[in-house]
Write an enzyme that holds these catalytic residues in place. Structure first.
Site, PDB file in Angstrom:
ATOM      1  N   VAL A  83       0.847  -1.527   0.066  1.00  0.00           N
ATOM      2  CA  VAL A  83      -0.452   0.106   0.092  1.00  0.00           C
ATOM      3  C   VAL A  83       0.728   1.073  -0.195  1.00  0.00           C
ATOM      4  O   VAL A  83       1.079   2.438  -0.805  1.00  0.00           O
ATOM      5  CB  VAL A  83      -1.124   0.053   1.330  1.00  0.00           C
ATOM      6  N   THR A 193      -5.424  -1.381   7.015  1.00  0.00           N
ATOM      7  CA  THR A 193      -6.248  -1.580   7.398  1.00  0.00           C
ATOM      8  C   THR A 193      -6.523  -1.677   8.750  1.00  0.00           C
ATOM      9  O   THR A 193      -5.470  -3.074   9.255  1.00  0.00           O
ATOM     10  CB  THR A 193      -6.747  -3.907   6.456  1.00  0.00           C
ATOM     11  N   CYS A 329      -4.884 -10.215   2.077  1.00  0.00           N
ATOM     12  CA  CYS A 329      -5.721  -9.096   2.300  1.00  0.00           C
ATOM     13  C   CYS A 329      -7.650  -9.763   2.322  1.00  0.00           C
ATOM     14  O   CYS A 329      -7.649  -9.401   4.033  1.00  0.00           O
ATOM     15  CB  CYS A 329      -6.221  -8.046   1.658  1.00  0.00           C
TER      16      CYS A 329
HETATM   17  C1  UGA Z   1      -8.764  -7.423  -2.265  1.00  0.00           C
HETATM   18  C2  UGA Z   1      -9.628  -6.305  -2.108  1.00  0.00           C
HETATM   19  O1  UGA Z   1     -10.202  -6.586  -3.805  1.00  0.00           O
HETATM   20  C3  UGA Z   1      -8.806  -4.767  -2.468  1.00  0.00           C
HETATM   21  O2  UGA Z   1     -10.471  -4.060  -2.931  1.00  0.00           O
HETATM   22  C4  UGA Z   1      -8.123  -4.495  -1.433  1.00  0.00           C
HETATM   23  O3  UGA Z   1      -8.316  -3.100  -1.870  1.00  0.00           O
HETATM   24  C5  UGA Z   1      -7.131  -5.451  -0.694  1.00  0.00           C
HETATM   25  O4  UGA Z   1      -7.731  -6.621  -0.864  1.00  0.00           O
HETATM   26  C6  UGA Z   1      -6.581  -4.903   0.635  1.00  0.00           C
HETATM   27  O5  UGA Z   1      -7.925  -5.166   1.414  1.00  0.00           O
HETATM   28  O6  UGA Z   1      -5.794  -4.730   0.644  1.00  0.00           O
HETATM   29  P1  UGA Z   1      -6.151  -8.181  -3.647  1.00  0.00           P
HETATM   30  O7  UGA Z   1      -6.555  -9.159  -2.476  1.00  0.00           O
HETATM   31  O8  UGA Z   1      -5.070  -7.140  -4.234  1.00  0.00           O
HETATM   32  O9  UGA Z   1      -7.506  -7.437  -3.656  1.00  0.00           O
HETATM   33  O10 UGA Z   1      -6.980  -9.277  -5.115  1.00  0.00           O
HETATM   34  P2  UGA Z   1      -8.354  -9.191  -5.578  1.00  0.00           P
HETATM   35  O11 UGA Z   1      -8.463  -8.877  -6.777  1.00  0.00           O
HETATM   36  O12 UGA Z   1      -9.603  -8.872  -4.128  1.00  0.00           O
HETATM   37  O13 UGA Z   1      -8.278 -11.213  -4.700  1.00  0.00           O
HETATM   38  C7  UGA Z   1      -8.614 -11.917  -4.234  1.00  0.00           C
HETATM   39  C8  UGA Z   1      -8.337 -13.119  -4.197  1.00  0.00           C
HETATM   40  O14 UGA Z   1      -9.842 -13.500  -4.452  1.00  0.00           O
HETATM   41  C9  UGA Z   1      -7.549 -13.624  -5.038  1.00  0.00           C
HETATM   42  O15 UGA Z   1      -7.211 -14.735  -5.292  1.00  0.00           O
HETATM   43  C10 UGA Z   1      -7.963 -14.242  -6.613  1.00  0.00           C
HETATM   44  O16 UGA Z   1      -8.073 -15.394  -6.750  1.00  0.00           O
HETATM   45  C11 UGA Z   1      -9.271 -14.714  -5.895  1.00  0.00           C
HETATM   46  N1  UGA Z   1     -10.673 -14.128  -6.347  1.00  0.00           N
HETATM   47  C12 UGA Z   1     -11.220 -13.010  -7.007  1.00  0.00           C
HETATM   48  C13 UGA Z   1     -11.776 -15.050  -6.789  1.00  0.00           C
HETATM   49  O17 UGA Z   1     -11.308 -16.154  -6.954  1.00  0.00           O
HETATM   50  N2  UGA Z   1     -12.718 -15.045  -7.626  1.00  0.00           N
HETATM   51  C14 UGA Z   1     -12.469 -13.240  -8.154  1.00  0.00           C
HETATM   52  O18 UGA Z   1     -13.936 -13.032  -9.342  1.00  0.00           O
HETATM   53  C15 UGA Z   1     -12.172 -12.862  -7.770  1.00  0.00           C
END
Ligand code: UGA
Length: 523
Positions: A83, A193, A329
């Site tokens: 971040v 957070t 996260c």
């Molecule tokens: C997440 C949130 O999306 C952000 O908005 C937030 O700022 C961030 O956490 C944080 O708290 O710092 P991030 O962890 O980078 O972001 O990743 P995401 O893209 O949200 O994906 C999270 C997980 O869910 C990954 O393992 C991804 O593969 C999985 N995922 C995501 C799915 O299995 N299906 C989906 O449709 C979307």
């Protein structure tokens, strides 16, 4: 280093006025750097530094309709993690100068040399340029940074403690330094957070005497892998606190023009962050459970979630079925909210279920590989494609790959693994008997099954015909539903995914490099 970059600027024919502005900025930030190396300087030197810094910073743009555009051209960012680095990159691209305060000496030295401790597209080049142009100074001395700025972003980590309550040690230590060193007029911006109510508690600690430091909760919503883009195209900014002037100053610095800004109290701002991450987790687990059901009734989860997501009340994001959510996260924040709700005796049944579904999804995937290999993994070689928790990052924290590999090894499989950029971070977390390779075809060579765990574009674009030729058996289990079942089957693969009907290619064309052929379960 800074003077070398000035020379390069001259060679590129920069105009005299812009060169003077740059020289003035360079000399001001060099003073800050010099003071940092020497430790806190005397009042005279600091005052001089501030005057020069103010002059230099006046050269940088700012302002977006909130607050006074001339204010806060320089900010301190405390914590050089994801971040903090993404925020720093965002601020410098918006024309601000940043004093990045990083406590870890190794990380600090690497950052000063322009080496990024994280893999995040775009951030490295922006920061390298900012260092060259002296719009960014990396320091270990928060006290000294506080001489030069009146806005401090706290971006330190809040990892899960043993009881799932976030560990706020790093935040607490920054707050005590702020109490000791901050100057009147400094706004403290909480980006880490933290559980709802934390900002309010910190505000009580910074209430004075000798003066009150306003605390503004400003949670971050960037995603790893698209951090910088997310910051520039944020869906909203959330600003929480009880000091409207301080809140307007923060909005002026962080919000892009035209982006909705929610102004609220700090506990609500903090809960918006937990609520958002938890709701995303809930959607992902819902999609995964729906995919399990789709498997049973012969439906295809891909058009199912597409059809659902077009309804604006549902939305398409977060509905991709696969191996579930990992990273630093979502899992941590969901556990924290469940824990906090438990402590307040309200409970959070839907989120508890989301966590259970998420854990089960990894086991279910590994179990599917075992079933497809005839019920036993003993002596079978599985090529795991993807170690990062998602594409675009080298982050392996709570990555599904780690659980899947543990399961495969635990059931007697031999595991080879590949990732385009997370091997370095994954290696210390994996048993030594996992063979890691930087070449996907080497990873697949002689494998009885390929398992896609992270949907890197490299795997979507892989020469799967070549892959099939080097494998011992053409079984492909796609944990992210990222390949086209028809195309893959046409290449002769037996293709399995999650929530989509299985496809069976013509395996008679398969010419394995090594024998014997694997035992396969009847389909
Ligand atoms: C997440 C949130 O999306 C952000 O908005 C937030 O700022 C961030 O956490 C944080 O708290 O710092 P991030 O962890 O980078 O972001 O990743 P995401 O893209 O949200 O994906 C999270 C997980 O869910 C990954 O393992 C991804 O593969 C999985 N995922 C995501 C799915 O299995 N299906 C989906 O449709 C979307």
């Amino acid at each position: 280093m800074a003077s070398r970059s000035v020379t390069r600027g001259v060679r590129r024919g920069k105009g005299m006025a812009s060169m003077q502005k740059r020289l003035s900025r360079v000399s001001a930030l060099q003073d800050v750097m010099a003071g940092t190396r020497a430790g806190p300087s005397n009042g005279q030197g600091r005052a001089g530094t501030q005057r020069r810094l103010a002059r230099a910073l006046a050269a940088r743009r700012g302002g977006n309709g909130h607050g006074n555009p001339g204010q806060d051209r320089c900010a301190a960012v405390v914590g050089g993690g994801y971040v903090g680095l993404a925020l720093t990159a965002y601020l410098v691209t918006k024309g601000r100068s940043v004093l990045l305060v990083e406590a870890d000496p190794e990380r600090r030295q690497a950052l000063t040399r322009g080496e990024m401790p994280i893999y995040e597209a775009g951030v490295d080049s922006v920061l390298a340029r900012a260092l060259r142009e002296a719009a960014l100074v990396v320091t270990g001395d928060l006290g000294h940074a506080l001489d030069a700025t009146r806005m401090v972003f706290i971006t330190v980590g809040t990892p899960s403690a043993a009881d799932d309550h976030p560990d706020l040690t790093a935040v607490t230590s920054v707050v005590s330094e702020l109490r000791a060193h901050a100057k009147p007029g400094t706004v403290v911006v909480l980006k880490s957070t933290v559980p709802p109510g934390t900002g309010r508690r910190i505000q009580e600690q910074l209430q004075g005497p000798p003066f009150r430091l306003p605390v503004v909760s400003c949670p971050e919503f960037l995603r790893e892998g698209s951090a910088l883009r997310d910051m520039h195209t944020a869906a909203r900014h959330v600003i929480g606190g009880d000091d409207s002037e301080a809140m307007a100053r923060v909005a002026a610095v962080v919000a892009a023009p035209g982006t909705p800004v929610i102004m609220t109290d700090s506990a609500s701002a903090e809960l918006i962050k937990y609520g958002s991450n938890s709701f995303l987790a809930l959607k992902i687990s819902f999609a995964n459970e729906l995919a399990r059901f789709a498997d049973q009734v012969g439906a295809d989860i891909v058009p199912v979630v597409e059809g659902m997501g077009l309804d604006p009340r549902i939305g398409a994001e977060g509905l991709r079925a696969g191996l579930g959510f990992g990273g630093c996260c979502l899992p941590k924040d969901v556990r924290a909210l469940v824990g906090a709700a438990g402590r307040h005796d309200t409970g959070f049944g839907t989120l508890e279920a989301a966590l259970q579904v998420n854990a089960a999804q990894r086991a279910l995937f590994a179990e599917k590989i075992r079933r497809e290999l005839g019920g036993t993994l003993n002596g079978r070689r599985v090529a795991v494609l993807g170690l990062a928790f998602k594409p675009g990052t080298d982050d392996v924290r709570e990555a599904p790959s780690l659980d899947v590999i543990r399961y495969l090894l635990g059931h007697g499989a031999e595991v080879t693994a590949h990732d385009p950029c997370a091997i370095g971070k994954a290696a210390p977390l994996l048993p030594l008997d996992v063979r890691l390779t930087p070449d996907p075809y080497d990873c697949l060579s002689g494998a009885d099954a390929a398992a896609i765990v992270t949907e890197w574009p490299e795997y979507v674009q892989l020469d799967w015909d070549r892959a099939r030729q080097v494998m011992r058996h053409p079984l492909l289990v796609d944990g992210r539903n990222c390949l086209d079942p028809g195309e893959i089957a046409r290449l002769g693969f037996r293709y399995r995914s999650l929530g989509r009907p299985p496809t069976q290619g013509d395996c008679s064309t398969h010419r394995p490099q090594s024998s014997p052929p694997a035992r396969v379960a009847p389909t």
